[in-house]
Design a protein around this motif. Sequence first.
Motif, PDB file in Angstrom:
ATOM      1  N   PHE A  31      47.327  -6.341 -23.193  1.00 31.77           N
ATOM      2  CA  PHE A  31      48.312  -7.406 -23.337  1.00 31.77           C
ATOM      3  C   PHE A  31      48.800  -7.564 -24.778  1.00 31.77           C
ATOM      4  CE2 PHE A  31      49.205 -12.031 -23.868  1.00 31.77           C
ATOM      5  CZ  PHE A  31      50.377 -12.055 -23.127  1.00 31.77           C
ATOM      6  N   GLY A  32      48.087  -6.961 -25.723  1.00 27.05           N
ATOM      7  CA  GLY A  32      48.527  -7.032 -27.113  1.00 27.05           C
ATOM      8  C   GLY A  32      47.820  -8.073 -27.948  1.00 27.05           C
ATOM      9  N   VAL A  33      46.681  -8.604 -27.458  1.00 24.83           N
ATOM     10  CA  VAL A  33      45.848  -9.501 -28.250  1.00 24.83           C
ATOM     11  C   VAL A  33      44.471  -8.849 -28.367  1.00 24.83           C
ATOM     12  CG1 VAL A  33      47.125 -11.555 -27.562  1.00 24.83           C
ATOM     13  CG2 VAL A  33      45.139 -10.857 -26.219  1.00 24.83           C
ATOM     14  N   GLU A  34      43.558  -9.528 -29.064  1.00 24.56           N
ATOM     15  CA  GLU A  34      42.250  -8.911 -29.292  1.00 24.56           C
ATOM     16  C   GLU A  34      41.141  -9.920 -29.032  1.00 24.56           C
ATOM     17  OE1 GLU A  34      39.652  -6.865 -32.920  1.00 24.56           O
ATOM     18  OE2 GLU A  34      41.765  -7.372 -33.208  1.00 24.56           O
ATOM     19  N   LEU A  35      40.163  -9.512 -28.234  1.00 21.25           N
ATOM     20  CA  LEU A  35      38.965 -10.325 -28.049  1.00 21.25           C
ATOM     21  C   LEU A  35      38.078 -10.095 -29.262  1.00 21.25           C
ATOM     22  CD1 LEU A  35      37.194 -12.197 -26.367  1.00 21.25           C
ATOM     23  CD2 LEU A  35      36.288 -10.181 -25.181  1.00 21.25           C
ATOM     24  N   ASP A  36      38.102 -11.045 -30.174  1.00 18.11           N
ATOM     25  CA  ASP A  36      37.427 -10.859 -31.454  1.00 18.11           C
ATOM     26  C   ASP A  36      35.923 -11.044 -31.350  1.00 18.11           C
ATOM     27  OD1 ASP A  36      37.466 -10.604 -34.412  1.00 18.11           O
ATOM     28  OD2 ASP A  36      36.798 -12.688 -34.352  1.00 18.11           O
ATOM     29  N   GLU A  37      35.497 -12.029 -30.544  1.00 18.57           N
ATOM     30  CA  GLU A  37      34.070 -12.342 -30.513  1.00 18.57           C
ATOM     31  C   GLU A  37      33.723 -13.063 -29.221  1.00 18.57           C
ATOM     32  OE1 GLU A  37      30.755 -14.591 -33.384  1.00 18.57           O
ATOM     33  OE2 GLU A  37      32.901 -14.737 -33.824  1.00 18.57           O
ATOM     34  N   VAL A  38      32.523 -12.780 -28.710  1.00 21.20           N
ATOM     35  CA  VAL A  38      31.969 -13.512 -27.571  1.00 21.20           C
ATOM     36  C   VAL A  38      30.788 -14.303 -28.112  1.00 21.20           C
ATOM     37  CG1 VAL A  38      30.944 -13.367 -25.278  1.00 21.20           C
ATOM     38  CG2 VAL A  38      32.669 -11.691 -25.983  1.00 21.20           C
ATOM     39  N   THR A  39      30.869 -15.628 -28.038  1.00 23.49           N
ATOM     40  CA  THR A  39      29.868 -16.457 -28.695  1.00 23.49           C
ATOM     41  C   THR A  39      29.606 -17.709 -27.869  1.00 23.49           C
ATOM     42  OG1 THR A  39      29.314 -17.548 -30.795  1.00 23.49           O
ATOM     43  CG2 THR A  39      31.620 -17.645 -30.093  1.00 23.49           C
ATOM     44  N   SER A  40      28.918 -18.674 -28.451  1.00 19.89           N
ATOM     45  CA  SER A  40      28.672 -19.975 -27.819  1.00 19.89           C
ATOM     46  C   SER A  40      28.444 -20.992 -28.922  1.00 19.89           C
ATOM     47  CB  SER A  40      27.449 -19.920 -26.893  1.00 19.89           C
ATOM     48  OG  SER A  40      26.264 -19.779 -27.667  1.00 19.89           O
ATOM     49  N   GLU A  41      28.416 -22.255 -28.552  1.00 18.81           N
ATOM     50  CA  GLU A  41      28.217 -23.321 -29.530  1.00 18.81           C
ATOM     51  C   GLU A  41      26.881 -23.155 -30.237  1.00 18.81           C
ATOM     52  OE1 GLU A  41      29.301 -28.012 -29.396  1.00 18.81           O
ATOM     53  OE2 GLU A  41      27.761 -27.337 -27.971  1.00 18.81           O
ATOM     54  N   ARG A  42      25.850 -22.787 -29.494  1.00 20.89           N
ATOM     55  CA  ARG A  42      24.523 -22.641 -30.092  1.00 20.89           C
ATOM     56  C   ARG A  42      24.470 -21.432 -31.018  1.00 20.89           C
ATOM     57  NH1 ARG A  42      19.633 -22.930 -26.005  1.00 20.89           N
ATOM     58  NH2 ARG A  42      20.589 -24.998 -25.806  1.00 20.89           N
ATOM     59  N   ILE A  43      25.081 -20.327 -30.610  1.00 23.60           N
ATOM     60  CA  ILE A  43      25.089 -19.132 -31.458  1.00 23.60           C
ATOM     61  C   ILE A  43      25.825 -19.407 -32.765  1.00 23.60           C
ATOM     62  CG2 ILE A  43      25.984 -16.774 -31.650  1.00 23.60           C
ATOM     63  CD1 ILE A  43      25.483 -16.447 -28.655  1.00 23.60           C
ATOM     64  N   GLU A  44      26.948 -20.121 -32.680  1.00 22.75           N
ATOM     65  CA  GLU A  44      27.712 -20.442 -33.887  1.00 22.75           C
ATOM     66  C   GLU A  44      26.890 -21.289 -34.844  1.00 22.75           C
ATOM     67  OE1 GLU A  44      31.047 -19.469 -34.834  1.00 22.75           O
ATOM     68  OE2 GLU A  44      30.342 -18.003 -33.375  1.00 22.75           O
ATOM     69  N   ALA A  45      26.083 -22.213 -34.303  1.00 22.76           N
ATOM     70  CA  ALA A  45      25.272 -23.078 -35.156  1.00 22.76           C
ATOM     71  C   ALA A  45      24.202 -22.297 -35.898  1.00 22.76           C
ATOM     72  CB  ALA A  45      24.635 -24.181 -34.314  1.00 22.76           C
ATOM     73  N   THR A  46      23.647 -21.276 -35.260  1.00 24.36           N
ATOM     74  CA  THR A  46      22.597 -20.489 -35.913  1.00 24.36           C
ATOM     75  C   THR A  46      23.163 -19.544 -36.973  1.00 24.36           C
ATOM     76  OG1 THR A  46      22.739 -18.806 -34.168  1.00 24.36           O
ATOM     77  CG2 THR A  46      21.128 -20.578 -33.870  1.00 24.36           C
ATOM     78  N   ASP A  49      25.160 -20.698 -42.783  1.00 24.94           N
ATOM     79  CA  ASP A  49      24.243 -20.638 -43.919  1.00 24.94           C
ATOM     80  C   ASP A  49      24.131 -21.986 -44.624  1.00 24.94           C
ATOM     81  OD1 ASP A  49      23.762 -17.916 -43.575  1.00 24.94           O
ATOM     82  OD2 ASP A  49      25.536 -17.361 -44.748  1.00 24.94           O
ATOM     83  N   THR A  50      25.026 -22.899 -44.313  1.00 22.57           N
ATOM     84  CA  THR A  50      25.058 -24.184 -45.021  1.00 22.57           C
ATOM     85  C   THR A  50      24.513 -25.332 -44.189  1.00 22.57           C
ATOM     86  OG1 THR A  50      27.339 -24.513 -44.284  1.00 22.57           O
ATOM     87  CG2 THR A  50      27.023 -23.492 -46.436  1.00 22.57           C
ATOM     88  N   VAL A  51      24.640 -25.227 -42.857  1.00 19.94           N
ATOM     89  CA  VAL A  51      24.167 -26.306 -41.979  1.00 19.94           C
ATOM     90  C   VAL A  51      22.937 -25.822 -41.220  1.00 19.94           C
ATOM     91  CG1 VAL A  51      24.747 -27.858 -40.091  1.00 19.94           C
ATOM     92  CG2 VAL A  51      26.515 -27.190 -41.739  1.00 19.94           C
ATOM     93  N   ARG A  52      21.814 -26.485 -41.474  1.00 20.27           N
ATOM     94  CA  ARG A  52      20.574 -26.136 -40.797  1.00 20.27           C
ATOM     95  C   ARG A  52      20.232 -27.222 -39.784  1.00 20.27           C
ATOM     96  NH1 ARG A  52      19.779 -20.808 -41.730  1.00 20.27           N
ATOM     97  NH2 ARG A  52      20.013 -20.334 -43.960  1.00 20.27           N
ATOM     98  N   LEU A  53      20.104 -26.831 -38.506  1.00 20.43           N
ATOM     99  CA  LEU A  53      19.792 -27.786 -37.454  1.00 20.43           C
ATOM    100  C   LEU A  53      18.340 -27.628 -37.020  1.00 20.43           C
ATOM    101  CD1 LEU A  53      22.990 -27.482 -35.215  1.00 20.43           C
ATOM    102  CD2 LEU A  53      22.553 -29.100 -37.071  1.00 20.43           C
ATOM    103  N   SER A  54      17.771 -28.744 -36.602  1.00 16.88           N
ATOM    104  CA  SER A  54      16.400 -28.702 -36.092  1.00 16.88           C
ATOM    105  C   SER A  54      16.386 -28.079 -34.700  1.00 16.88           C
ATOM    106  CB  SER A  54      15.833 -30.121 -36.040  1.00 16.88           C
ATOM    107  OG  SER A  54      16.556 -30.894 -35.095  1.00 16.88           O
ATOM    108  N   ALA A  55      15.177 -27.767 -34.229  1.00 15.99           N
ATOM    109  CA  ALA A  55      15.040 -27.147 -32.903  1.00 15.99           C
ATOM    110  C   ALA A  55      15.571 -28.068 -31.810  1.00 15.99           C
ATOM    111  CB  ALA A  55      13.575 -26.798 -32.648  1.00 15.99           C
ATOM    112  N   SER A  56      15.337 -29.358 -31.960  1.00 18.70           N
ATOM    113  CA  SER A  56      15.817 -30.298 -30.943  1.00 18.70           C
ATOM    114  C   SER A  56      17.343 -30.398 -30.957  1.00 18.70           C
ATOM    115  CB  SER A  56      15.207 -31.680 -31.175  1.00 18.70           C
ATOM    116  OG  SER A  56      15.569 -32.166 -32.463  1.00 18.70           O
ATOM    117  N   GLU A  57      17.933 -30.345 -32.165  1.00 21.44           N
ATOM    118  CA  GLU A  57      19.396 -30.390 -32.260  1.00 21.44           C
ATOM    119  C   GLU A  57      20.016 -29.132 -31.667  1.00 21.44           C
ATOM    120  OE1 GLU A  57      20.278 -33.075 -36.226  1.00 21.44           O
ATOM    121  OE2 GLU A  57      19.540 -31.018 -36.495  1.00 21.44           O
ATOM    122  N   LEU A  58      19.393 -27.976 -31.918  1.00 20.80           N
ATOM    123  CA  LEU A  58      19.891 -26.733 -31.335  1.00 20.80           C
ATOM    124  C   LEU A  58      19.795 -26.751 -29.823  1.00 20.80           C
ATOM    125  CD1 LEU A  58      18.472 -24.021 -33.789  1.00 20.80           C
ATOM    126  CD2 LEU A  58      20.876 -24.570 -33.388  1.00 20.80           C
ATOM    127  N   ALA A  59      18.735 -27.355 -29.311  1.00 22.51           N
ATOM    128  CA  ALA A  59      18.527 -27.388 -27.861  1.00 22.51           C
ATOM    129  C   ALA A  59      19.618 -28.192 -27.161  1.00 22.51           C
ATOM    130  CB  ALA A  59      17.149 -27.964 -27.551  1.00 22.51           C
TER     131      ALA A  59
END
Length: 649
Positions: A31-46, A49-59
């Motif tokens: 179609f002429g576009v590009e699928l740049d990345e397959v991700t999720s909200e949790r993957i993006e948070a991990t 390098d500047t925002v560190r979340l606790s295990a409970s926040e990641l969950a």
Amino acid sequence: MPTVAVSRDALFAHLGRTYTDEEFDELAFEFGVELDEVTSERIEATKSDTVRLSASELARLSDEVIYKIDVPANRYDLLCIEGISRSLKVFLGDMDAPTYDVVKASDEKASTMTVIKSNTDTIRPYVVCAILRDVTFDEARYQSFIELQDQLHRNLCRNRTLVAIGTHDLDAVKGPFSYDARSPADIKFVPLTHTDDGREFDGVSLMEHYETDAGCKHLKPYVPIIKDSPLYPVVLDGEETVLSLPPIINGSKSRITLDTKNVLIECTATDLTKANIVLDTVVAMFSEYAAVPFSVEPVTVNYVDENKNVVDSYVTPQMYARKETASVKFVNSLIGIDVDPESMATLCNKIQLGPARILPAASGDDDEGPLLEVTVPPTRSDILHAVDIAEDIGIAYGYNNIVKTVPKTCTVGREQPLNQLGDLLREEIGRAGYVEVLTHGLCSTNDNFTALKRSITAAVSLSNPANVEYEVVRTTLLPGLLKCLQHNKSMSFAGGFKLFEISDVVLPDDKHVMTETIVGARNSRRVCATYSGPTSGFEVVHGLVDRIMTLCEVAPRADYVASSGNAHVVVHCKEGWYYTIRELKTGTSDLSGTYFPGRAAEILLTSPKNSGGEMEVIGTFGILHPEVLGSFDILYPTTAVELNLDPLL
């Protein structure tokens, strides 16, 4: 390229199909576009390098799969999930391209916007509007509605400097509406950011609040757009309630909620063309959720003067389809395919350029063959030329279906001789201890002429220079080098400070022809070098001149060798090419004033290109005049050479 993040499941629900990640990646490419990345909200948070979340926040973060899709910068119709899914469905043949219908306004008061022209002209002169009726929002649609506005603000709207979008619950306000510019102290309203506490601000206090409050830092970049203006733009309803303070924030009273049914869209702008594109895009994307899909009610915009007389008027949104043509032969040739006209017209339906039809060749242009006439929808402002039509037909045909062929012509690319000579000289002059610089092609008239003790002559000048430093296109490289010396006084000059530049100057020339057109100017490639130190360094620059001529295989004339005590080593030189130097006497040339009297020379060239063996002056060198050094605040004696490279080829 803008990147649009969409939920994979939501996208597949819109498409009515499911794909694996690999299959969708292939579809996106086709179609002429590009699928740049397959991700999720949790993957993006991990990843952060500047925002560190606790295990409970990641969950608590979602694992929902997100597709990040790169879309072309000029495809504003692909900046939301509605536009992407609709275009893909048309591309796959699952639906026909929609037809947008501007219906008659159902409320005359609500469909009128009055602009106080004398006030708004001072800050943001234009406004365009539209009304969407009986729209059904849910959480996903509402979020997409907000994200599309954000995407448009970042891209086409140039961070709201060109266009700012305001959306309002039409049932919460009363028409007719007005667009004015008023003193900041006279504008009082509850902004959208303070809906919960109901805090009211005037224009002045609101700007100060957004500049300093950490909770509103997302709005801080837009404050400078209007802060220093004596009048702020403001959109009001029939009861003088502030609907928005563009381009900063909307008012709380007209905020959009999930229960909103009727939406007023207003776009204030400094560029009317871009405002219409933005409005058409928003309407086209979200009119599909109206009770009558792809319908919109117009708004009449009236500009009035101080006496309330209408001086200009138009109706928005435009939402019109236009016709564009391209030669079938041109399209086939550009893509490298051989498609018959009827098939090409059919392909247009896949890319929302239908209906298309075939027209006979223009009179007197039978060689080009039939013309393809396409219908460009209001969402495709990127279609400007036959090349754009050909590009989309290439997408519809399929890049992978284009057969690879061997070109009918075979050529070998290489550098232009003048560029090659410049590159070779850069290496050799650098080996001689000179530091290369790259200076501005624009300079002030003073630096180019007066500071060099030269009379002001013709030069290519700018009609609206940004400042005094960019008035003319340079006719000499010397000012740039002297300004480098001026700004590098902290460098050591004990052993001599050497600079050089090989670049172009631009000279007025009423006879220079390019592609059968007299341009009135021409480029000239020059080499310029300076030596600055405790001594003048005349002999150092003189040696550089001899070295350059030797590298260009130009031999010194016999009389020049004799005057140098025969201190010359014979090397291979081009037959018939000779050079010499002679004193540049004061007053004999406009360039002589730049140099110290009696301490300057001209470089003369004899070549087979000169009829009758005449000598041509190709450059000068010498000790710079103290007044020239004073003009550039240079503290050490300086010698300079400037040589034209064009005659040496």
